[in-house]
Design a protein around this motif. Structure first.
Motif, short mmCIF file in Angstrom:
data_model
loop_
_atom_site.label_atom_id
_atom_site.label_comp_id
_atom_site.label_asym_id
_atom_site.label_seq_id
_atom_site.Cartn_x
_atom_site.Cartn_y
_atom_site.Cartn_z
N UNK A 1 0.86 -1.19 0.00
CA UNK A 1 0.00 0.00 0.00
C UNK A 1 0.89 1.24 0.00
N UNK A 2 0.63 2.14 -0.93
CA UNK A 2 1.37 3.40 -1.03
C UNK A 2 0.49 4.54 -0.52
N UNK A 3 1.12 5.47 0.21
CA UNK A 3 0.37 6.60 0.73
C UNK A 3 1.31 7.79 0.88
N UNK A 4 0.75 8.91 1.30
CA UNK A 4 1.53 10.13 1.48
C UNK A 4 1.37 10.65 2.90
N UNK A 5 2.42 11.28 3.39
CA UNK A 5 2.38 11.86 4.73
C UNK A 5 3.20 13.15 4.76
N UNK A 6 2.65 14.14 5.39
CA UNK A 6 3.38 15.39 5.59
C UNK A 6 4.25 15.27 6.83
N UNK A 7 5.57 15.24 6.64
CA UNK A 7 6.48 15.11 7.79
C UNK A 7 6.41 16.39 8.62
N UNK A 8 6.12 16.27 9.91
CA UNK A 8 5.86 17.45 10.75
C UNK A 8 7.08 18.35 10.96
N UNK A 9 6.79 19.63 11.11
CA UNK A 9 7.84 20.63 11.33
C UNK A 9 7.31 21.75 12.21
N UNK A 10 8.22 22.39 12.91
CA UNK A 10 7.94 23.65 13.57
C UNK A 10 8.66 24.72 12.75
N UNK A 11 7.87 25.49 11.99
CA UNK A 11 8.51 26.39 11.04
C UNK A 11 9.15 25.55 9.96
N UNK A 12 10.50 25.59 9.89
CA UNK A 12 11.22 24.73 8.96
C UNK A 12 12.25 23.87 9.68
#
Length: 567
Positions: A131-142
């Protein structure tokens, strides 16, 4: 291979570092019951989300091979697992916090149709589930917020995977119901040619949709009831006896007053080339696989297409055996669509009068008398429809609301009355005797040539910086050129459009040599996809998450609307 502990330690090490340090996480990690693959890491929290996948060993997944031992069952099972995974993962979307796309977790959103997608694949030889999916890797600012990514990868994701991708965690009865429906749908498709049918619409089907922007069935929609004269009864492998309307090969006319369901029936038939999920209302609306919706398409480009069957002897002496234009009229565009459909191998045209060029569809007897045939370069479809069926085996289903001229040539005439079909063939034929029939041409039309050899576009071939963007399901951008697919009406998903972009790029780089014609190019692509899956046409280090397989007819349509295509 590294394990989950290695990944957790790495994330703790890079916590609060500059965002590009996330790229160190790329690779595969053993999570005991499954493997997590971090395939591509976004360069910025505001960029497109990172691409990940999970693989579950076939023995661990535990799905019996009888559930995926042939393509139609495998695709149905993949679709079911993907829907389960999507429902589960949506519960965790944006539960992890941060800037930009931090916390986004998404996978393909499936519509009412069952399509083969790259988002979920089952290896037919081993039963391995991917199964392929997408995730936004978390950040504080950059800067990296590792604790929030740990929540995604170590809390949220294991729950999603372990509850949806293992046979032992699922309801066996529901899984079997999905496979049984797929087998029943396949059985109906196989019976169509044996019974001399082009389509089947089961009694009880709900054809109206919820709204113009929703594909879900209308609540309290009128259930379909077949006319007795067209009723066909089939005995399906799992459901057993089922009755419905069988539309025979030949020329079928659908008539009736406005808003009585003519176009609704035709829409169900054009989407009947796909299997539909349980509860859609159209699960047992099955149309011949190659059926093609034809319409006028003002302004489209036409490349070296032989439209002389319908258009010839132009006043400007323009050659119509290899017709080219960057701005087609309604009639020439519809003529090209018919010829291109024949080239794609269709055996059924679906036509709605509302979206057609009038002068392409009909010239009545009075107009024929006033304007001599020798002075009119367009031979309308009404004068070719019988030839197409009797000589080429191509049937037509035509919705007509204003012109009765097609009564004379139709084999079957249906009247839609408050969404109920009634067969009126005998009555309509009798009434038509009082009106003159359109004069048919005496000569046999020239057969179109399909030998259109394709040459590569130097701006695309071997271009490692090829830019490709999908704008919904209606448009595809290749470098700076937009391919308009708005009127390719049997495209049902933007992921099919995205796949068309990769197919086009693959053909430019590997198949276009000035010798291969379009038929052989599409055939080669189809064989490769059947052998290797969609990954066979994608170059690069990782396979895009969101691709869905289009039919051959849509591949032809994309090539034919690509203005830079060298034919």
């Amino acid at each position: 291979m590294k394990n989950s502990n290695d990944l957790q330690r790495l994330l703790q090490t890079i916590d609060h570092k500059s965002y590009p340090a996330y790229k160190d996480t790329r690779g595969s990690y053993d999570f005991s019951t499954y493997t997590l693959n971090i395939d591509h890491v976004q360069g910025d929290p505001f960029a497109s989300p990172s691409k990940l996948s999970v693989t579950v060993d076939g023995k661990k997944a535990g799905f019996p091979s009888i559930l995926f031992d042939c393509p139609h069952k495998r695709i149905a099972l993949q679709d079911y697992l993907l829907r389960l995974f999507s429902q589960k993962i949506s519960q965790y979307n944006f539960k992890a916090k941060g800037s930009g796309k931090s916390g986004l977790i998404t996978v393909s959103h499936c519509g009412q149709e069952i399509l083969e997608r790259t988002a979920c694949e089952i290896d037919p030889s081993t039963g391995k589930v991917l199964v392929r999916f997408e995730a936004g890797f978390p950040a504080n600012g950059r800067t990296i917020n590792a604790s929030q990514l740990i929540r995604i990868l170590f809390d949220f994701l294991p729950d999603c995977v372990n509850s949806t991708l293992f046979y032992g965690k699922l309801n066996p009865g529901k899984v079997q119901a999905v496979i049984s429906l797929a087998e029943d749908q396949k059985y109906i498709r196989e019976q169509l040619p044996l019974l001399g049918l082009t389509a089947f619409v089961a009694d009880g089907s709900i054809l109206p949709r919820e709204s113009g922007v929703s594909a879900r069935p209308m609540k309290d929609g009128i259930a379909f009831v077949s006319p007795e004269s067209l009723k066909v009864t089939l005995t399906l492998p799992h459901r057993g006896s089922i009755s419905g309307m069988g539309i025979k090969k030949g020329i079928t006319l659908i008539v009736g007053g406005g808003y009585h369901g003519k176009s609704t029936l035709l829409k169900a038939l054009e989407l009947g080339v796909y299997n539909h999920i349980s509860g859609d209302g159209r699960e047992y609306v099955i149309t011949e696989n190659s059926a093609l919706k034809i319409r006028a398409e003002d302004g489209r480009s036409i490349k070296s297409t032989d439209i002389s069957m319908f258009v010839n002897n132009l006043p400007n002496k323009k050659d119509t055996t290899s017709f080219c234009t960057e701005d087609a009229s309604g009639s020439t565009s519809q003529a090209a669509n018919v010829i291109e459909g024949m080239e794609s191998g269709t055996s059924l045209f679906l036509i709605d009068e509302d979206t057609c060029a009038t002068n392409f569809m009909i010239r009545d007897e009075l107009m024929q008398r006033v304007v001599n045939r020798n002075q009119e370069p367009i031979t309308p479809f009404i004068e070719r429809a019988r030839y197409l069926f009797e000589e080429k085996g191509i049937s037509s289903i035509i919705v007509a609301g204003s012109s009765g001229s097609y009564f004379h040539i139709a084999d079957c005439i249906l009247q839609m009355d408050r969404y109920e079909p009634k067969e009126i063939t005998a009555f309509a034929k009798e009434e038509a005797q009082a009106f003159p029939a359109v004069t048919q041409p005496e000569s046999v039309p020239p057969m179109p040539s399909y030998k259109r050899a394709a040459s590569p576009n130097p701006d695309v071939k071997n271009n490692n910086r090829l830019k490709m963007k999908t704008m919904g399901k209606d448009s595809l951008l290749i470098n700076h050129e937009a391919i308009d697919l708005r009127f390719v009406e049997q495209l049902v998903d933007s992921e099919q459009t995205a796949a068309l972009g990769y197919i086009l790029a693959y053909a430019e780089n590997h198949l276009l040599d000035g010798r291969n014609d379009l038929r052989s190019i599409v055939s080669t692509i189809r064989r490769m996809v059947e052998r290797k899956g969609l990954s066979g046409i994608v170059s690069g280090s990782y396979l895009p998450v969101n691709l869905a397989m289009p039919r051959d007819q849509e591949i032809f349509a994309c090539f034919n609307r690509y203005r830079s295509f060298h034919l």
